[in-house]
Design a protein around this motif. Structure first.
Motif, PDB file in Angstrom:
ATOM      1  N   THR A 173      37.260   0.675  47.926  1.00  0.00           N
ATOM      2  CA  THR A 173      38.586   1.584  47.628  1.00  0.00           C
ATOM      3  C   THR A 173      38.059   2.545  46.353  1.00  0.00           C
ATOM      4  O   THR A 173      37.179   2.206  45.368  1.00  0.00           O
ATOM      5  CB  THR A 173      39.599   0.400  47.199  1.00  0.00           C
ATOM      6  N   PHE A 174      38.785   3.393  46.049  1.00  0.00           N
ATOM      7  CA  PHE A 174      38.546   4.259  44.764  1.00  0.00           C
ATOM      8  C   PHE A 174      38.843   3.376  43.397  1.00  0.00           C
ATOM      9  O   PHE A 174      38.063   3.434  42.551  1.00  0.00           O
ATOM     10  CB  PHE A 174      39.486   5.461  44.570  1.00  0.00           C
ATOM     11  N   TYR A 175      39.803   2.448  43.485  1.00  0.00           N
ATOM     12  CA  TYR A 175      39.844   1.573  42.282  1.00  0.00           C
ATOM     13  C   TYR A 175      38.719   0.680  42.185  1.00  0.00           C
ATOM     14  O   TYR A 175      38.328   0.466  40.905  1.00  0.00           O
ATOM     15  CB  TYR A 175      41.127   0.623  42.694  1.00  0.00           C
ATOM     16  N   GLN A 176      38.126   0.182  43.062  1.00  0.00           N
ATOM     17  CA  GLN A 176      36.830  -0.711  43.069  1.00  0.00           C
ATOM     18  C   GLN A 176      35.568   0.225  42.446  1.00  0.00           C
ATOM     19  O   GLN A 176      34.982  -0.343  41.577  1.00  0.00           O
ATOM     20  CB  GLN A 176      36.257  -1.297  44.563  1.00  0.00           C
ATOM     21  N   ILE A 177      35.468   1.501  42.923  1.00  0.00           N
ATOM     22  CA  ILE A 177      34.487   2.313  42.426  1.00  0.00           C
ATOM     23  C   ILE A 177      34.754   2.761  41.068  1.00  0.00           C
ATOM     24  O   ILE A 177      33.769   2.375  40.183  1.00  0.00           O
ATOM     25  CB  ILE A 177      34.627   3.490  43.514  1.00  0.00           C
ATOM     26  N   GLU A 178      35.742   3.068  40.826  1.00  0.00           N
ATOM     27  CA  GLU A 178      36.205   3.339  39.441  1.00  0.00           C
ATOM     28  C   GLU A 178      36.130   2.098  38.636  1.00  0.00           C
ATOM     29  O   GLU A 178      35.444   2.251  37.263  1.00  0.00           O
ATOM     30  CB  GLU A 178      37.777   3.773  39.310  1.00  0.00           C
ATOM     31  N   LYS A 179      36.285   0.975  38.812  1.00  0.00           N
ATOM     32  CA  LYS A 179      36.082  -0.326  38.051  1.00  0.00           C
ATOM     33  C   LYS A 179      34.609  -0.450  38.025  1.00  0.00           C
ATOM     34  O   LYS A 179      34.261  -0.812  36.453  1.00  0.00           O
ATOM     35  CB  LYS A 179      36.868  -1.435  38.545  1.00  0.00           C
ATOM     36  N   ASP A 180      33.817  -0.270  38.941  1.00  0.00           N
ATOM     37  CA  ASP A 180      32.570  -0.436  38.739  1.00  0.00           C
ATOM     38  C   ASP A 180      31.720   0.523  37.681  1.00  0.00           C
ATOM     39  O   ASP A 180      30.894   0.186  36.811  1.00  0.00           O
ATOM     40  CB  ASP A 180      31.589  -0.302  40.293  1.00  0.00           C
ATOM     41  N   VAL A 181      32.161   1.699  37.757  1.00  0.00           N
ATOM     42  CA  VAL A 181      31.574   2.803  36.924  1.00  0.00           C
ATOM     43  C   VAL A 181      32.166   2.505  35.660  1.00  0.00           C
ATOM     44  O   VAL A 181      31.459   2.651  34.513  1.00  0.00           O
ATOM     45  CB  VAL A 181      32.183   4.095  37.158  1.00  0.00           C
TER      46      VAL A 181
END
Length: 193
Positions: A173-181
């Motif tokens: 999800t976008f949230y997971q990507i954002e969190k990873d970055v």
């Protein structure tokens, strides 16, 4: 700003890298929002805005750029992102730039040795990128040019290019990507937890 960040004496530039359609600019906006309290002057440079008109015209006509088209643009990306970092109290900026080949990343590093560049590769499969590009409006990079970007793509060997990280995008999800970055930025660039 951490003590380590203050004493290093270098400007720091976060380079959000990857093919078109991986969300570099969107993630940049999220990083600025996430770190606004600690880094209120944090600036974002959209690398695509630095292309000379001839490059934009070429891409608009569906003609992929070659290395010769990119050299001056990459130098400008390095210089402008360094200027942006230098203009802030925190000496930090973010730039979106595909940085597809190792020699492109090397050129950016060597153009502004006073800056410490950290490349965060947003990596998605061709299928995922094509899906994203088909819904994208108002950008010169069209879905039919993706083959050239994937042909040029040289993901960094993080054992060799220690200033690079890869964040996979598929099935997240976008949230997971954002969190990873954000985690990469905190731990590898800003040295904060």
């Amino acid at each position: 700003m951490t003590e380590k960040h203050k004493t290093m004496g270098k400007f720091k530039v976060i380079v959000l890298a990857g093919t078109a359609g991986t969300g570099k600019s969107t993630i940049a906006g999220e990083l600025i929002h996430e770190f606004k309290d600690i880094y209120p002057d944090l600036k974002f440079i959209e690398g695509d805005d630095l292309h000379p008109p001839a490059n934009v015209e070429k891409m608009t006509r569906g003609i992929p750029l070659n290395d010769d088209d990119r050299w001056d643009w990459l130098k400008k990306v390095a210089v402008e992102s360094t200027k942006a970092a230098a203009s802030t109290k925190e000496h930090l900026s973010i730039v979106a730039c595909s940085s597809l080949k190792k020699k492109y990343r090397d050129l950016i590093r060597h153009t502004c040795p006073e800056s410490e560049f950290h490349f965060i590769f947003l990596y998605a499969s061709k299928i995922e990128v094509l899906k994203r590009l088909k819904t994208r409006k108002g950008h010169f990079m069209k879905a039919d040019m993706m083959e050239s970007q994937f042909r040029d793509l040289e993901l960094p060997d993080i054992n060799d290019e220690t200033d690079c990280d890869i964040v996979p995008l598929d099935f997240k999800t976008f949230y997971q990507i954002e969190k990873d970055v954000i985690q990469v930025v905190k731990s590898k660039v800003l040295n904060i937890e």
